[in-house]
Design a protein around this motif. Sequence first.
Motif, PDB file in Angstrom:
ATOM      1  N   UNK A 421      30.447  18.488  -4.526  1.00  0.00           N
ATOM      2  CA  UNK A 421      29.646  17.512  -4.184  1.00  0.00           C
ATOM      3  C   UNK A 421      30.033  16.583  -3.116  1.00  0.00           C
ATOM      4  N   UNK A 422      30.147  16.703  -2.009  1.00  0.00           N
ATOM      5  CA  UNK A 422      30.435  15.460  -1.360  1.00  0.00           C
ATOM      6  C   UNK A 422      28.896  14.832  -0.096  1.00  0.00           C
ATOM      7  N   UNK A 423      28.952  12.800  -1.407  1.00  0.00           N
ATOM      8  CA  UNK A 423      28.082  12.596  -1.358  1.00  0.00           C
ATOM      9  C   UNK A 423      28.442  11.193  -1.160  1.00  0.00           C
ATOM     10  N   UNK A 424      27.752  10.330  -0.307  1.00  0.00           N
ATOM     11  CA  UNK A 424      27.284   8.655  -0.944  1.00  0.00           C
ATOM     12  C   UNK A 424      26.391   8.333  -0.640  1.00  0.00           C
ATOM     13  N   UNK A 425      25.917   7.063  -1.003  1.00  0.00           N
ATOM     14  CA  UNK A 425      24.193   6.585  -1.211  1.00  0.00           C
ATOM     15  C   UNK A 425      23.670   6.879  -0.226  1.00  0.00           C
ATOM     16  N   UNK A 426      22.411   7.399  -0.457  1.00  0.00           N
ATOM     17  CA  UNK A 426      21.116   6.831   1.203  1.00  0.00           C
ATOM     18  C   UNK A 426      21.839   5.668   1.484  1.00  0.00           C
ATOM     19  N   UNK A 427      21.143   5.002   0.349  1.00  0.00           N
ATOM     20  CA  UNK A 427      21.303   3.363   1.064  1.00  0.00           C
ATOM     21  C   UNK A 427      21.362   2.357   0.284  1.00  0.00           C
ATOM     22  N   UNK A 428      21.184   0.995   0.223  1.00  0.00           N
ATOM     23  CA  UNK A 428      21.702  -0.182  -0.742  1.00  0.00           C
ATOM     24  C   UNK A 428      21.153   0.066  -1.772  1.00  0.00           C
ATOM     25  N   UNK A 429      19.572   0.104  -2.013  1.00  0.00           N
ATOM     26  CA  UNK A 429      19.368   0.270  -3.383  1.00  0.00           C
ATOM     27  C   UNK A 429      19.951   1.670  -4.157  1.00  0.00           C
ATOM     28  N   UNK A 430      20.258   2.776  -3.917  1.00  0.00           N
ATOM     29  CA  UNK A 430      19.972   3.787  -4.334  1.00  0.00           C
ATOM     30  C   UNK A 430      21.567   3.844  -4.568  1.00  0.00           C
ATOM     31  N   UNK A 431      22.565   2.407  -3.658  1.00  0.00           N
ATOM     32  CA  UNK A 431      23.532   3.029  -4.273  1.00  0.00           C
ATOM     33  C   UNK A 431      23.942   2.274  -5.174  1.00  0.00           C
ATOM     34  N   UNK A 432      23.231   1.413  -5.693  1.00  0.00           N
ATOM     35  CA  UNK A 432      23.389   0.793  -7.233  1.00  0.00           C
ATOM     36  C   UNK A 432      22.540   1.535  -8.651  1.00  0.00           C
TER      37      UNK A 432
END
Length: 507
Positions: A421-432
């Motif tokens: 998997x190659x992923x980063x959080x979609x936005x600030x809330x999901x990053x948390x």
Amino acid sequence: MKVLVTGGTGVVGKAAVDQLLRAGHTVRLLSRHADDDARQWASGVEPRTGSVGSDQAVAGAADGCEAVLHVAGIVAENPPESTFQEVNVEGTRRLAHEARRAGVRRFVYVSSYGADRGESPYHRSKLAAEQVVRAEAPPGWLIVRPGNVYGPGDEVISLLLKLVRTLPAIPLIGLGDQPFQPVWMEDLGLALARAVERESPRETAVDVLGPDVTTMRGVIELLGGITQRSPVLVPVPEFMARMGTQALETVGIDFPVKEGQITMLKEGNVLPEGAVNGLTETFGVTPTPLGEGLGKLADALPEMLPSEGTGTLHRQRYWADIQGSRLSQEELFEVVRTEFYSLAPSGLLEVGAEPGSRTAMEEGATLTLEIPMRGHIQVRCVDVSDCTITMVTLQGHPLSGAIRFDVTQVAPGTLRFEVRSFTRSADLIDRIGMRTFGKVAQRATWRGVVSAAVDRSGGTAPAGVEEEETALHGKDAEDVENWVEEVVMRFRRGQSPEVGEGEGVKG
């Protein structure tokens, strides 16, 4: 004929470009990133880099074109870079002057239903742009006023779908009973293509709306039936909504209506009884019922690329080297491809979470998954080849990125099954969220899938399930972003209409 199209990558513009191509026309696409934007069509689209906000970019853009379809505009300002006056009004003026200079025979401007009476800053700018068209566009101009348009990636109904799928509660303006009459993007795209192709009507404005009157509450209830989810609806007083929309967006929480749209909702967005609906009566389009259109939308949200997320890009690998497999490389791959739902660990990942949703990983298939505490999310299979499957997350997922499944023969008698998997959080809330429970659940899910594949093979993995996680930076991250984007663009080109493939605008 060749048609200059602005705003051709948005929900409305793309639908119109598709219909123009089907009818055998070609398109010159004016956009800021035209070379990249045009890659999603296999043929028939000529890129022209620029924006309606620049005199220099617009100059010469209509040379050799018989018609101009002007869709580009903004619904919210971001001053000083982007204002209603500069984009919606002056941008239209630039296009009108360019069309007159180039001698095009048809200039179609996409305004907004209610522009002639609305009090929102957006509507006032669209009315001012209409006045520019009437005074300065070449003879034969036409103004089309669509109602609320919904389709993959629209800013209201697509967002409501995301909220229904992922949240236990959804805010509504007041009681959510403000009526509106949404039109499916493909219906509007067909109407616009016919407007461009035909000589009449001329020098007038035509209202184009969908067949059904609904409300925000009504849309959410329909989406709840499609997704089998029933979020609680929380009424928010109008004054609080106006105060809160900007604050919510600042911290990364999407609200289904922007501040200016609250005014437009109050003004009403429904055709009066006895009024002419140009969709059917002028352009002869058979309208898509709202329930049917929402069903299409449920499987058609656009891919969300790693470059569109936030924070660090992570690469995670989970694999097992299998010895003594009773299945060949191809047979194990078919098990993974067609029976992925049975490999997913119960309680962590349910595949096929909505009625009628797909479970096999076939190219073009959209899989709906249910994840604890995250509701329903979707991934799309964009490539199946050489015992490899590549899936890309769609909008509404807590991650933006790609997942790759491989079955390879690494040595005689040894197969490797790997999930990468190659992923980063979609936005600030999901990053948390992904820093806490999300990361633990993701690890357990993919380890479980790999372990289940070993069991299904009938062999053993002496080293067990192995894993590796790496944070990617600089060129490493850029290489992954470019790879995923190229796979997605190749997939989109394969799905795009060929020039003249059908009778798209006839009727």
